[in-house]
Design an enzyme around this catalytic site. Structure first.
Site, mmCIF file in Angstrom:
data_model
loop_
_atom_site.group_PDB
_atom_site.id
_atom_site.type_symbol
_atom_site.label_atom_id
_atom_site.label_comp_id
_atom_site.label_asym_id
_atom_site.label_seq_id
_atom_site.Cartn_x
_atom_site.Cartn_y
_atom_site.Cartn_z
ATOM 1 N N GLU B 64 29.489 30.048 21.617
ATOM 2 C CA GLU B 64 30.529 29.459 21.224
ATOM 3 C C GLU B 64 31.982 29.875 21.378
ATOM 4 O O GLU B 64 32.864 29.281 21.795
ATOM 5 C CB GLU B 64 30.350 28.692 19.587
ATOM 6 C CG GLU B 64 29.321 27.750 19.498
ATOM 7 C CD GLU B 64 27.920 28.363 19.261
ATOM 8 O OE1 GLU B 64 27.769 29.650 19.660
ATOM 9 O OE2 GLU B 64 27.045 27.660 19.228
ATOM 10 N N HIS B 133 23.984 25.544 7.873
ATOM 11 C CA HIS B 133 23.856 24.459 8.974
ATOM 12 C C HIS B 133 24.637 23.292 8.033
ATOM 13 O O HIS B 133 24.435 22.116 8.820
ATOM 14 C CB HIS B 133 22.586 24.054 9.317
ATOM 15 C CG HIS B 133 22.190 25.041 10.274
ATOM 16 N ND1 HIS B 133 22.151 26.298 10.186
ATOM 17 C CD2 HIS B 133 21.565 25.019 11.514
ATOM 18 C CE1 HIS B 133 21.504 26.975 11.392
ATOM 19 N NE2 HIS B 133 21.146 26.037 11.998
#
Ligand SMILES: Cc1ncc(C[n+]2csc(CCOP(=O)(O)OP(=O)(O)O)c2C)c(N)n1
Ligand SMILES: [Mg+2]
Lengths: 366, 330
Positions: B64, B133
């Site tokens: 990322e 998450h």
């Protein structure tokens, strides 16, 4: 694709003509003079914040950038004055930026560590160690995309400079991996000056004695050059650049260099000996090139003095110009350039004064 | 809103927005994990590789920080990247790039380098994914100047806002929700764009103003439905973008209802709800008949247990309670 390019390390140096080398000499002398005057201005509190000078490393920026085309993107870390000048930013705009004035290349909003020059394809100084590397592959991605998808019909490469401290940042490793996987024409130029602040490279970096392994890990060619010899830097980088351009593939180049001054303006340098510093100072890249040119009869004392005088004049003018450039006006400038399309309290954007003309084509002083 | 007979999913609306913009402008490309060959981890980009090819729909490894920064570099050169995060939770490893570089490049460079880039992906609790998450990043990221945050609650808004995001010359954080990707709603065939900074009044009412963003807008609508049965008419305002914030529409409504409840899926401390409440106080203090009430996620890490997770998140029951408290009915 071969992993490392052993020839790149050992190939004999090509001859570069004297006129070009004289230009490089002046380029390096300009950076040196600029940095000396920067230190002085910092001590006089005309420059604030963190400030890192490039003295000792001039041959890196000058030799590497000489090997590129003017429209090849260049990006670097926060020790960025040398790269900006080598790329062609006029010293007055760099100086005015450090003085925090509206005439600066970023209108006083970036400072020493964040110099930018769109006209010369200089994509900035970036002050988070390692953070410029993902951006660098983005520049390379864009040049490739422009060629292959937009059909611009030119192959460009990107020079992405980094310090040895960035070798230990994840951002570099992600960027190198992506560069190979996506086949991006980005040359990672490591300016190995052996220290990140006070940390000697061996104390922070695995395999510091053989950094070719870093390139090998990502399947890209490795080049190495003596960063005290601008011709060697140029010759090595020319090969790296030419190959990256034709193959549109990344590379990793290690330039072995040294910074003569402290890390920043406040560094007592307890981590290295005076002897070590003076040993490197004996290999001063400027003095080395001047003596080679003198021996070959391409430079005499008078010409050298004239060159010294001309860079002194140029930097003195830059300082004068920076001092005369107005301070930003908070009522106008603070909220400008935050977003491109004004909303709420945010005003519009404008380009810095510097962008009003072509590089090298300075407006006359009033 | 134009009347549309066609109903499509939220994920299809996103796909249509991207595809239309990619047809319109060759500088737009999509990059992220599993966007191409896998057809999108959540099938948002299904079929796009086939249409646009692998030079414009690009799979990345799980990096990322690397590919977020790549997008920013490409945007500095004038391309218009769409960078997909499988989840905004994973954007945290790219924090330096998305927070330091994208929103500040224009300013730091004194107006030289704009950053026309869209970061998009799932935001908010997905359903028992646990604390790593289940990030709702709007509370964190709304603090940063230089970026726009869009957070659509319907397929119609998702499409119109994403098209605007892609054409925007500044970085946009586009917050979607895994829980809404399958939601269907009316989306016209004709092209339309929704400007940023314009809230949508999703239900009108005279008694209490409910302000929300993204998925909890639906909880507000549900609560409003139930409250209406008791004769309490709530006005539900969907902010649609957090930056810019359409405070004018909110203030107008508060002036009419005199009560305000803000529903925000982020944590309460320094949240979007806090910001809205503060701005309401600054602009409409004299019109308020009670303090502004906030319904946020509880101030704890997101738990795994279904019971605990549901206890933590905003829901219609909590909203009904807050409205009644605000109106001195409880
Ligand atoms: C992520 C991050 N951590 C720490 C710093 C503070 N810092 C600034 S420069 C520097 C040393 C970097 O050394 P190197 O990369 O070798 O570059 P050099 O100073 O030698 O040019 C450090 C630790 C920073 N700017 N960014
Ligand atoms: Mg170093």
């Amino acid at each position: 694709m071969t992993m490392t390019d052993p020839q790149a390390v050992t190939q004999p140096v090509e001859r570069v003509n004297a006129t070009t080398r004289l230009k490089w000499l002046r380029d390096m002398m300009l950076i040196r003079e600029f940095e000396l005057r920067t230190m002085q201005a910092y001590q006089e509190a005309k420059i604030g914040g963190f400030c890192h000078v490039y003295i000792g490393q001039e041959a890196c920026a000058v030799g590497c950038i000489a090997a590129t085309n003017p429209d090849d993107p260049v990006i670097t870390a926060y020790r960025d004055h040398g790269h900006a000048l080598a790329r062609g930013m006029e010293s007055r705009y760099a100086m005015a930026e450090m003085f925090g004035r509206v005439g600066g290349c970023a209108k006083g909003k970036g400072g020493s560590m964040h110099l930018f020059d769109k006209r010369t394809h200089f994509y900035g100084g970036h002050a988070i160690v390692g953070g410029q590397n993902p951006l660098g592959i983005g520049l390379a991605f864009a040049t490739k995309y422009e060629n292959e998808v937009l059909g611009e019909g030119r192959k460009r490469i990107t020079l992405c400079f980094l310090g040895d401290g960035a070798l230990n940042q994840g951002a570099l490793h992600e960027a190198m991996n992506l560069a190979t996987v996506l086949e991006l024409p980005c040359i990672f130029v490591l300016e190995n000056n052996r220290y990140s602040m006070g940390t000697a490279i061996e104390r922070g970096t695995s395999m510091a004695h053989d950094l070719s392994v870093k390139a090998a890990a990502y399947g890209m060619p490795y080049y190495q050059a003596d960063g005290m010899d601008v011709c060697a830097v140029y010759n090595t980088m020319k090969r790296a650049v030419d190959r990256a351009r034709t193959e549109q593939f990344p590379a990793f180049a290690e330039i072995k260099t040294y910074r003569f001054k402290g890390h920043s303006m406040s560094d007592p340098q307890k981590y290295r000996s005076k002897d070590e510093v003076s040993e490197y100072e004996d290999n001063d890249p400027i003095r080395q090139l001047a003596s080679v040119l003198t021996k070959s009869g391409d430079l005499n004392d008078k010409a050298f003095k004239a060159m010294s005088q001309s860079v002194r004049d140029e930097v003195r003018d830059a300082i004068k110009w920076a001092e005369q450039s107005p301070e930003p006006d908070p009522s106008v400038d603070l909220y400008g350039d935050v977003v491109t399309e004004p909303f709420g309290e945010y005003g519009s954007t404008s380009l810095p004064e510097m962008c009003d003309h072509e590089p090298g084509d300075l407006p006359a002083d009033e | 809103m134009a009347v549309a007979s066609r109903q499509i999913q939220y994920r299809e609306a996103l796909r249509e927005a991207m595809s239309e913009e990619m047809r319109r402008d060759k500088r737009v490309f999509l990059m992220g994990e599993e966007v191409a060959q896998y057809q999108g981890a959540y099938k948002v980009s299904q079929g796009m590789l086939e249409e646009f090819g692998d030079k414009r729909v690009i799979d990345t490894p799980i990096s990322e920080n690397g590919f977020a920064g790549l997008g920013i570099g490409a945007a500095m050169m004038g391309l218009r990247p769409i960078i997909e995060f499988m989840s905004w939770s994973f954007s945290l490893v790219a924090a330096d790039q998305i927070l330091n570089n994208a929103p500040k490049m224009l300013y730091m460079s004194g107006g030289q380098f704009a950053c026309p880039i869209v970061f998009r992906g799932n935001d908010g609790a997905g359903g028992q994914l646990g604390s790593t998450h289940s990030w709702t990043v709007e509370g964190l990221f709304a603090n940063v100047p230089g970026l726009r945050i869009a957070i659509p609650s319907t397929p119609y808004d998702a499409k119109g806002l994403l098209k605007t995001a892609i054409r925007c010359n500044d970085p946009v954080f586009f917050l979607e929700s895994e829980r809404m990707l399958g939601n269907k709603g009316p989306v016209p065939e004709e092209e339309y764009l929704i400007p940023f900074g314009v809230a949508d009044i999703k239900r009108t009412g005279k008694d209490c103003t409910l302000v929300s963003f993204g998925r909890p807008v639906h909880f507000c609508l549900e609560a409003a439905e139930k409250l209406a049965e008791e004769g309490i008419e709530c006005e539900v305002i969907d902010g649609r973008t957090i930056r810019p914030l359409d405070i004018d529409t909110i203030v107008e409504s508060v002036k009419k209802t005199n009560y305000c409840v803000v529903v925000d899926q982020s944590w309460p401390f320094g949240s979007v709800a806090s910001e809205v409440a503060t701005q309401v106080y600054e602009r409409a203090m004299d019109y308020l008949d009670n303090r502004v009430f906030r319904v946020c996620s509880d101030d704890v890490p997101a738990p795994y247990s279904k019971v605990l997770e549901q206890a933590m998140l905003p829901n219609p029951g909590k909203i009904i309670k807050a409205v009644k408290q605000a109106m001195y009915l409880e």
